[in-house]
Design a protein around this motif. Structure first.
Motif, PDB file in Angstrom:
ATOM      1  N   ALA A   1     -10.206  -8.663  -4.812  1.00 16.35           N
ATOM      2  CA  ALA A   1     -10.443 -10.017  -4.309  1.00 16.35           C
ATOM      3  C   ALA A   1      -9.610 -11.023  -5.093  1.00 16.35           C
ATOM      4  N   ALA A   2      -9.537 -10.836  -6.409  1.00 12.39           N
ATOM      5  CA  ALA A   2      -8.739 -11.741  -7.233  1.00 12.39           C
ATOM      6  C   ALA A   2      -7.259 -11.619  -6.891  1.00 12.39           C
ATOM      7  N   ALA A   3      -6.822 -10.387  -6.671  1.00 10.68           N
ATOM      8  CA  ALA A   3      -5.411 -10.175  -6.323  1.00 10.68           C
ATOM      9  C   ALA A   3      -5.064 -10.837  -4.999  1.00 10.68           C
ATOM     10  N   ALA A   4      -6.066 -10.956  -4.139  1.00  8.63           N
ATOM     11  CA  ALA A   4      -5.835 -11.597  -2.839  1.00  8.63           C
ATOM     12  C   ALA A   4      -5.927 -13.111  -2.920  1.00  8.63           C
TER      13      ALA A   4
ATOM     14  N   GLU B   1     -12.734   6.734 -19.862  1.00  7.60           N
ATOM     15  CA  GLU B   1     -11.408   6.098 -19.937  1.00  7.60           C
ATOM     16  C   GLU B   1     -11.136   5.287 -18.670  1.00  7.60           C
ATOM     17  N   ALA B   2     -11.610   5.776 -17.547  1.00  7.81           N
ATOM     18  CA  ALA B   2     -11.477   5.003 -16.306  1.00  7.81           C
ATOM     19  C   ALA B   2     -12.244   3.699 -16.419  1.00  7.81           C
ATOM     20  N   ALA B   3     -13.425   3.765 -17.034  1.00  5.70           N
ATOM     21  CA  ALA B   3     -14.213   2.553 -17.237  1.00  5.70           C
ATOM     22  C   ALA B   3     -13.463   1.565 -18.106  1.00  5.70           C
ATOM     23  N   ALA B   4     -12.853   2.072 -19.169  1.00  2.87           N
ATOM     24  CA  ALA B   4     -12.096   1.196 -20.066  1.00  2.87           C
ATOM     25  C   ALA B   4     -10.911   0.569 -19.338  1.00  2.87           C
ATOM     26  N   LYS B   5     -10.281   1.341 -18.460  1.00  2.00           N
ATOM     27  CA  LYS B   5      -9.137   0.826 -17.703  1.00  2.00           C
ATOM     28  C   LYS B   5      -9.591  -0.301 -16.775  1.00  2.00           C
ATOM     29  N   LEU B   6     -10.683  -0.085 -16.107  1.00  2.00           N
ATOM     30  CA  LEU B   6     -11.201  -1.128 -15.208  1.00  2.00           C
ATOM     31  C   LEU B   6     -11.562  -2.384 -15.998  1.00  2.00           C
ATOM     32  N   THR B   7     -12.164  -2.186 -17.153  1.00  2.00           N
ATOM     33  CA  THR B   7     -12.525  -3.325 -17.993  1.00  2.00           C
ATOM     34  C   THR B   7     -11.292  -4.121 -18.362  1.00  2.00           C
ATOM     35  N   ALA B   8     -10.237  -3.422 -18.762  1.00  2.00           N
ATOM     36  CA  ALA B   8      -9.005  -4.105 -19.159  1.00  2.00           C
ATOM     37  C   ALA B   8      -8.416  -4.877 -17.983  1.00  2.00           C
TER      38      ALA B   8
ATOM     39  N   VAL C   1      -9.999  -6.126 -15.421  1.00  2.00           N
ATOM     40  CA  VAL C   1     -10.826  -7.301 -15.123  1.00  2.00           C
ATOM     41  C   VAL C   1     -10.576  -8.400 -16.148  1.00  2.00           C
ATOM     42  N   ARG C   2     -10.569  -8.009 -17.399  1.00  2.16           N
ATOM     43  CA  ARG C   2     -10.461  -9.021 -18.463  1.00  2.16           C
ATOM     44  C   ARG C   2      -9.100  -9.700 -18.469  1.00  2.16           C
ATOM     45  N   SER C   3      -8.104  -8.997 -17.991  1.00  2.00           N
ATOM     46  CA  SER C   3      -6.764  -9.597 -18.010  1.00  2.00           C
ATOM     47  C   SER C   3      -6.517 -10.467 -16.786  1.00  2.00           C
ATOM     48  N   ASP C   4      -7.443 -10.492 -15.871  1.00  2.00           N
ATOM     49  CA  ASP C   4      -7.238 -11.255 -14.632  1.00  2.00           C
ATOM     50  C   ASP C   4      -7.875 -12.634 -14.778  1.00  2.00           C
ATOM     51  N   ARG C   5      -7.045 -13.656 -14.754  1.00  2.00           N
ATOM     52  CA  ARG C   5      -7.574 -15.010 -14.974  1.00  2.00           C
ATOM     53  C   ARG C   5      -8.379 -15.521 -13.775  1.00  2.00           C
ATOM     54  N   ASN C   6      -8.277 -14.833 -12.666  1.00  2.00           N
ATOM     55  CA  ASN C   6      -9.071 -15.249 -11.499  1.00  2.00           C
ATOM     56  C   ASN C   6     -10.470 -14.661 -11.503  1.00  2.00           C
TER      57      ASN C   6
END
Lengths: 225, 961
Positions: free
Chosen positions: B185-188, B225-232, B234-239
């Motif tokens: 949603a943020a990417a859109a 590790e997939a969870a950590a990737k998703l967290t990263a 999300v956190r890097s997305d300013r939207n």
């Protein structure tokens, strides 16, 4: 016969926040004008407005409420420029005027103390002096959005509420009229608070804004920009 | 540390190099920073953490995610804290609840043996007679059963915060579907809020090692590790704004989400909402299924992975689904010994699942059902039945890993009715409300790759809808859900057990539900209310669908016909303090407030206004007004300025009397009625010019009056402009026989009796400031009410006090004003009148001008006039002892026939006087009445006499001086 003071003029006008400013060691624009220029540390106040947030009592303004179906024609006749839904500034007869036109049949004119308000007359319109009725508070600084997010349920994001746009709604559980009024690059809001609520609103803003670094700042901050 | 700790795992939340200590029921425990109270106690081998609601059965960790009630404790005086999610703080004092003397040794556990005399709904059948003993029964029962106790002497936490957030898309649930929905949603281009109740994102992936599937961004990575990737991501997305440790407790109309986060309550308003609350394992029914040691499989894994704690040494996994096998493999991988897998299905799962559980000593039982958990205060074994053969397995941990069920309560709150899907044999979200979507496991999706892709699709669809783009993605999302075939129905049998708990919050067993249905409560809604199943702290999270299945099985009908009970907020308990938010009670101060404050009055709140009630004493203040001169701040009066050629006629329309014929410079009393002829408000109208009126209202009614005026003006075409000038003017009332003398010292205006008679108005300067002066007399003396711009209010007050100093001027407050006006029988609307009071019966018939063409309330008033009075508002003096309380009854033959509206001791008249309502036939001068003295006087009465004329200066000569 009259024995008391007459023609007392402006030296006897007081704002609802006078006692509060006194306790904060405010320095006044002039002894007779209860208009805080700063609170003793203008450098820190300016820095707060730039980096966190500052709360300003905009001082004694003259205010005129113009309403009725004939508002727009009457303002046009008096050469007062306005944009419905917005707070804008204009010059009338050489004097600066803020015009808050929140509806086609309702506007509030504000002018600095010492600047006369224009004479508004016409059909189906009334112009009532409400210079004592409101206290104008301004919040300036990067954190104002976060402060308002704790006090107002309305979406005030810059992409929703543009500079100058007027809102009627609750702030700290009090229904007020306010507008986004950015100051140069700094986000800002101006609230017209009914004077009876002024002390409460000031305290509510300070209490809520404390965690965001909000401090009272003097009007010098506005003059420096 | 005990050896219940497992080796370090990358996702664990504890810091093993930082120890903290706390006490539980007085015993000291050491934990790691990052532990919860539950994990710390489990690490120390403590299994019993609470006692159940009714039977005081030992309870321990079950869900480890804050859903169930079984680990609720008191933390530092705050009751009902879930130990499994409460972080340990150094020095914390934790106490068990609902037990005596402690949760480990609770003498009240004797109730566990009394279930035969404490059946479902026992309180409707027993402890009824003798009736006089009910207060005793109630007192005892309330002390013996229940949850935590609130310390009413404790200081409330005043640091609550409230925040309003607006976004395009709100995602509830931070598992893989929710995270990817937010990211997409943020990417859109949408502004996204992601709400998750955990400290870290990733949901069930966090505690798994099995590879994630589905989206390319995480496929192949071990779960954590997939969870950590998703967290990263999300956190890097300013939207995306991520609220961690935040619980969405309610989904309200208009896509408003109530979220509690620490001491903050966040109101999230979204254009689109995606609910990705996942699915959770449900308990299984067998005898003693609530013993400490019976835990959900995911709870065991959470305890192991996040806190490094081994819940047991010998685990038996109970399942009816492949999910159980996957979880069993994870549990083994976490270092816990699984000695058996008990699967109710008759066939083995796929080889890869079996391989995951293939450890030495692990036995598989197919077609098996659990009969009971063995053990008293904790599990020591399990008895199962396979092919009608019973066998016992020694264990200290029973892992319930049945097929997870969608957590649909939040969706159901906003009209997304659950529907039973026979193919899945589960309740899933039904028809969606526009703007609210479900994504992932909550839709009943089982396949992990589909879960992930549903999140992606939901995010894109929500962004499109929020940003006003075409809804290609929405349609695709809504139609794209296809489940893999071959789901087997959930095995569900009703055990014959006495203590198989359906609802652990309320101690409701299968036996209880059977009995309730036998007694006639055979609808799921009435069953709920009678048995209280699903009504406890978990609000059905553990037992909602279970109760429906039990009901269906007992009632002999399908689960889809049984249905679920209505889901309502809060989804998770919220404190009242959080809902109330920060203490922001607006108050209003007049322009003269600081002057009053310096005099140190007793204050009162009149609505939001702060007003002085009393400066010195009622006697002194009344005497000053009657004998010399008094001043009162009346700035709180509502004020409207009406302008325009139609103003007079408009006032005629709104009032029973006339104002269009009021001359400029005159004042008239006003009382306004509504369409039903009920008195709404009173005050005065002063005509200040041909087209200019100043109207006053009572304090506190101005908003309603202004609305009323605006309502009747709208669309009328009248040339009238109404401006609320309440805040513009400060007002004082200078009154008393010497008030004119004071006025002459302040103004050059002619305020003599001739130039300014009673009920006249002047504009001019007073003490050099512009003023509107009204000659009025609410308290019955010569008086001047001055309205000045509020900025001058304090100055005017000072000037008047100075001018009247040698004449004995005194400020007087509300209490004195109430006494003085009562002496004149001047009514106060809202005190002496109520929602049934018309002007005729209120003593205001004189102002109703029935010959007016029309006015609001005309017809209703005419009906009353024609009918005659049934009741009347009169004055009375007390001739007996005592001062009746306001609100007391006026009685005849012991029955109430009227009531007292105002009653005070009059220092002027040296007697108690009042006003009240009596039957019309009693409204006669000198008629004797009996008046109750009020609450606490045991019905005692005193005597009085009706007085139809003012007690003081009945002819009004002092008013008109």
């Amino acid at each position: 016969m009259t024995t008391a003071r007459v023609n007392a003029g402006n030296s006897v006008r007081s704002s609802p926040l006078d006692a509060l400013h006194e306790r904060l060691n405010a320095r006044w624009r002039a002894p007779c004008l209860r208009w805080p220029i700063d609170y003793g540390n203008p450098v820190a106040e300016a820095e707060a407005a730039r980096s966190t947030a500052g709360l300003i009592d905009w001082g004694p303004l003259n205010k005129l409420v113009v309403q009725g179906k004939g508002t727009s024609p009457a303002l046009n006749s008096a050469q007062v420029q306005f944009v419905i839904g917005k707070a804008t500034a204009c010059t009338v007869g050489g004097a600066m005027l803020d015009v808050w036109s929140d509806a086609p049949d309702h506007s509030i004119l504000l002018s600095r103390h010492g600047t006369a308000l224009p004479d508004i007359t016409g059909q189906l319109v009334s112009a009532v002096d409400m210079s004592s009725a409101f206290t104008a508070l301004r919040l300036i600084g990067p954190s104002v959005g976060k402060i308002f997010a704790e006090l107002c349920p309305i979406d005030l994001g810059p992409d929703v509420l543009h500079d100058g746009q007027i809102v009627h709604g609750p702030v700290a559980n009090v229904r007020v009229t306010f507008a986004r009024q950015d100051l140069a690059a700094l986000p800002g809001f101006t609230i017209l608070v009914p004077r009876d609520y002024a002390a409460y609103m000031w305290n509510a803003l300070i209490h809520t804004g404390d965690r965001y670094g909000l401090i009272p700042v003097g009007n010098h901050v506005l003059e420096e920009r | 540390m005990t050896d219940r700790r497992l080796p370090h795992h990358p996702v664990e939340e504890v810091s093993r190099d930082r120890e903290v200590s706390f006490t539980f029921d007085g015993r000291r425990y050491v934990a790691f920073e990052g532990d919860t109270v539950g994990s710390a106690l489990a690490a120390a081998g403590a299994k019993v953490m609470s006692r159940s609601f009714k039977y005081h059965r030992p309870r321990g960790l079950v869900c480890c995610s804050g859903r169930c009630p079984n680990c609720m404790v008191d933390v530092d005086g705050t009751p009902n804290v879930r130990a499994c999610i409460e972080p340990v703080r150094d020095g914390m004092a934790v106490r068990g609840q609902n037990a005596w003397p402690s949760v480990r040794r609770d003498f009240l556990s004797v109730f566990d043996h009394l279930d035969r005399v404490l059946p479902v709904g026992f309180y409707y059948k027993t402890f009824i007679r003798p009736r006089f003993l009910w207060p005793v029964y109630e007192h005892v029962l309330r002390h013996l059963a229940g949850l935590g106790k609130v310390d009413i002497g404790s200081k409330p936490d005043l640091h609550q915060r409230k925040r309003h957030v607006h976004c395009d898309v709100a995602v509830i649930g931070g598992g893989p579907a929710g995270c990817l929905a937010a990211i997409e949603a943020a990417a859109a281009g949408a502004k996204v809020v992601l709400i998750d109740d955990q400290s870290e994102l990733g949901g069930h992936l966090r505690i798994r090692t099995a590879p994630a599937t589905g989206d390319a961004r995480i496929a192949g990575l071990p779960g954590f590790e997939a969870a950590a990737k998703l967290t990263a991501l999300v956190r890097s997305d300013r939207n995306i704004e991520h609220f961690a440790r935040a619980t969405a407790f309610g989904l309200y109309e208009g896509k408003l989400i109530g979220v509690s986060q620490g001491n903050a309550m966040i109101r999230v308003r979204a254009l689109q909402v995606i609910v990705a609350t996942g699915a959770e394992e449900r308990p299984v029914l067998f005898q003693d299924n609530d013993r400490p040691g019976v835990m959900l499989g995911s709870a065991i894994l959470r305890l192991a992975r996040l806190y490094g704690v081994k819940a047991g040494d010998r685990a038996v996994v109970v399942t009816d689904d492949d999910h159980g096998w996957r979880l069993a493999a994870e549990i083994i991988g976490a270092g816990i010994n699984v000695v058996a897998v008990v699967d109710s299905r008759n066939s083995m799962p796929s080889a890869d699942l079996v391989q995951g559980v293939d450890t030495p000593g692990a036995v598989t039982y197919l077609g098996a059902h659990v009969i009971k958990a063995i053990g008293r205060s904790a599990v020591s074994g399990i008895q199962i039945s396979t092919n009608a053969v019973k066998r016992s397995i020694k264990c200290d941990l029973i892992a319930i890993t049945c097929r997870p069920e969608p957590v649909i309560s939040l969706l159901a709150q906003e009209g997304v009715s659950p529907k039973f899907d026979p193919a899945l044999d589960q309740f899933v979200p039904g028809v969606r409300t526009v703007g609210i979507q479900a994504a992932g496991h909550v839709e009943g999706v089982i396949d992990e790759s589909i879960v992930v892709n549903r999140g992606v699709a939901a995010g894109r669809a929500a962004a499109d809808a929020a940003l006003g783009r075409t809804t290609v993605h929405l349609a695709a999302h809504q139609s794209g859900l296809r489940q893999p075939a071959g789901q087997q129905p959930i095995q569900f049998d009703l055990p014959p057990a006495r203590k198989a708990f359906v609802c652990m919050c309320e101690d409701v067993t299968v036996k209880d539900i059977k009995q309730a249905i036998r007694e006639g409560f055979d609808n799921i809604e009435t069953l709920k209310r009678y048995s209280t199943v699903t009504m406890g702290p978990c609000q059905g999270k553990m037992c909602h669908s279970l109760s429906a299945r039990v009901h269906a099985a007992v009632a002999g009908q399908s689960v889809s016909i049984t249905g679920l009970t209505t889901a309502r907020p809060p989804f998770q308990p919220v404190t009242l303090a959080a809902l109330a938010g920060p203490h922001m009670a607006p108050f209003r101060q007049t322009a003269i407030h600081e002057r009053h404050a310096k005099l140190g009055p007793k204050w009162m709140d009149m609505g939001e206004w702060k007003r002085p009630l009393l400066y010195t004493s009622v006697e002194q203040e009344c005497k000053a007004v009657r004998d010399a001169v008094g001043i009162i701040d009346v700035s709180t009066l509502g004020k409207l300025e009406l302008r325009g050629a139609g103003a007079g006629a408009f006032l005629d329309w709104l009032h029973p009397n006339r104002f269009s014929d009021l001359r400029a410079g005159r004042v008239r009393y006003r009382a306004m009625c509504d369409d039903a002829g009920i008195v709404l408000d009173d005050g005065t109208v002063a005509r200040l010019g041909p087209d200019r009126f100043l109207l006053t209202t009572a304090t506190g009614t101005i908003e309603a009056v202004e609305q009323w005026f605006t309502w009747w003006l709208a669309g009328s075409g009248r040339d009238v402009q109404v401006t609320n000038v309440t805040s513009e003017y400060a007002a004082v009332n200078l009154t008393g026989p010497l008030s004119r003398e004071v006025m002459t010292r302040l103004t050059r205006l002619d305020v003599s009796a001739k130039a300014m008679p009673y009920l006249s108005a002047l504009e001019g300067e007073v003490a050099g400031v512009p003023a509107i002066i009204l000659r009025l007399g609410f308290v019955g003396e010569l008086g001047y009410e001055m309205h000045v711009p509020a900025d001058y209010g304090a100055y005017l007050w000072d000037a008047i006090i100075e001018a009247g100093h040698d004449l004995g001027i005194e400020p007087f407050g509300i209490e004195a004003q109430r006494v003085l006006r009562l002496e004149k029988q001047h009514l106060i609307v809202g005190q002496d009148t109520d929602a049934l009071s018309n002007p005729i019966e209120s003593g205001l018939a004189w102002l109703v001008k029935a010959d007016k063409p029309d006015f609001i309330g005309r017809d209703a008033t005419a009906i009353v006039a024609a009918r005659g009075m049934l009741n009347a508002l009169v004055g009375f003096e007390v001739t007996g002892e005592g001062v009746p309380a306001e609100g007391s009854a006026i009685v005849r033959d012991g029955h109430a026939v009227g009531r007292v509206t105002s009653c005070k001791w009059s220092p002027t008249l040296k007697k108690a006087i009042g006003m009240g309502w009596v039957p019309a036939q009693d409204a006669v001068e000198d008629h004797g009445i009996a008046i109750r003295l009020g609450v606490g006087t045991h019905g005692k009465t005193t005597s009085g006499k009706v007085r139809t004329k003012p007690f003081y200066d009945p002819e009004g000569a002092r008013l008109r001086m």
